[in-house]
Design a protein around this motif. Sequence first.
Motif, PDB file in Angstrom:
ATOM      1  N   THR A   5       0.828  -1.208   0.000  1.00 32.05           N
ATOM      2  CA  THR A   5       0.000   0.000   0.000  1.00 32.05           C
ATOM      3  C   THR A   5       0.861   1.255   0.000  1.00 32.05           C
ATOM      4  N   LEU A   6       1.860   1.293   0.843  1.00 39.47           N
ATOM      5  CA  LEU A   6       2.721   2.475   0.927  1.00 39.47           C
ATOM      6  C   LEU A   6       3.568   2.650  -0.331  1.00 39.47           C
ATOM      7  N   LEU A  58      -5.636   5.555  -0.820  1.00 41.10           N
ATOM      8  CA  LEU A  58      -4.493   4.798  -0.312  1.00 41.10           C
ATOM      9  C   LEU A  58      -4.139   5.216   1.114  1.00 41.10           C
ATOM     10  N   LEU A  59      -4.265   6.505   1.414  1.00 46.68           N
ATOM     11  CA  LEU A  59      -4.037   6.950   2.795  1.00 46.68           C
ATOM     12  C   LEU A  59      -5.052   6.329   3.742  1.00 46.68           C
ATOM     13  N   ALA A  60      -6.324   6.320   3.328  1.00 49.92           N
ATOM     14  CA  ALA A  60      -7.369   5.691   4.143  1.00 49.92           C
ATOM     15  C   ALA A  60      -7.104   4.200   4.302  1.00 49.92           C
ATOM     16  N   ALA A  61      -6.644   3.550   3.230  1.00 52.08           N
ATOM     17  CA  ALA A  61      -6.333   2.121   3.298  1.00 52.08           C
ATOM     18  C   ALA A  61      -5.176   1.858   4.258  1.00 52.08           C
ATOM     19  N   SER A  62      -4.169   2.729   4.231  1.00 53.78           N
ATOM     20  CA  SER A  62      -3.033   2.586   5.157  1.00 53.78           C
ATOM     21  C   SER A  62      -3.495   2.738   6.604  1.00 53.78           C
ATOM     22  N   ALA A  63      -4.377   3.711   6.840  1.00 51.63           N
ATOM     23  CA  ALA A  63      -4.914   3.894   8.190  1.00 51.63           C
ATOM     24  C   ALA A  63      -5.710   2.675   8.627  1.00 51.63           C
ATOM     25  N   GLU A 202      -9.331  -2.503  -6.115  1.00 47.68           N
ATOM     26  CA  GLU A 202      -8.736  -3.539  -5.262  1.00 47.68           C
ATOM     27  C   GLU A 202      -8.502  -3.041  -3.843  1.00 47.68           C
ATOM     28  N   PHE A 203      -7.947  -1.842  -3.714  1.00 48.46           N
ATOM     29  CA  PHE A 203      -7.658  -1.332  -2.370  1.00 48.46           C
ATOM     30  C   PHE A 203      -8.942  -0.994  -1.610  1.00 48.46           C
ATOM     31  N   VAL A 204      -9.959  -0.507  -2.306  1.00 47.13           N
ATOM     32  CA  VAL A 204     -11.244  -0.252  -1.645  1.00 47.13           C
ATOM     33  C   VAL A 204     -11.840  -1.557  -1.140  1.00 47.13           C
TER      34      VAL A 204
END
Length: 230
Positions: A5-6, A58-63, A202-204
Amino acid sequence: MMTVTLSVYALARGLNGVISVAQGTEVSIEPMGVGLTLAPGQILDPLNDLIEQFSSVLLAASASLGIQQIILFLSDQAFLRIAIATLALIAAASYFLAKTSQQHTPVFLKTVLFLSILRLLIPVSVMASATVHELLASQREEAVIVLEQTQNEVETLSEQQQKKSKGWFNSLKGQLDIEAKLQQVREQADRAVKAAVYLLAEFVLLMLFIPLLTLWLLFKFTVHVYQIKF
């Protein structure tokens, strides 16, 4: 999953940066004495807007991954295992020995069940996300490669603009060269949009939808076990 993700986030921010540079660069061309100004970076506007939104996701996914990491750490602490075991013993004692009022027994049993499910639900959710994450690895890598190629194409375009704007473009041939390059970048941008949309989906799914689904299942389970009415 956090590393992927990062890394994709870093790629997205880098692509956003080179597009911004390209958008601020103009090329002045004077073939056959006719003035013409081109801003090739403007064709990347749709991709740039999408990448900015993609970066936010992506920031929300990292959180989300960070929160899950914390919950996994806390769920494996000794105090939670001791609390569940203690409540289980109290519930068993109240049921078999009848030393505690029977009306408290269901409360103890429900609490033990709730804490056990809570301790296991997040790891199961993470395992499900990780399994799907591995299954989609090849498609994700292909999409990442497309974004990397797009970043390289835009960087090359910006470099050519800066060089040729200094005086190379004094002929019709030069104009045709830059138009061919613009067409190439336009096609690459179209591929990058499709790749970004795939990665976004995919990340969502993995980092936002599955955790939210887990929270909803936990909520429904809590309402059912404790018979909460709204």
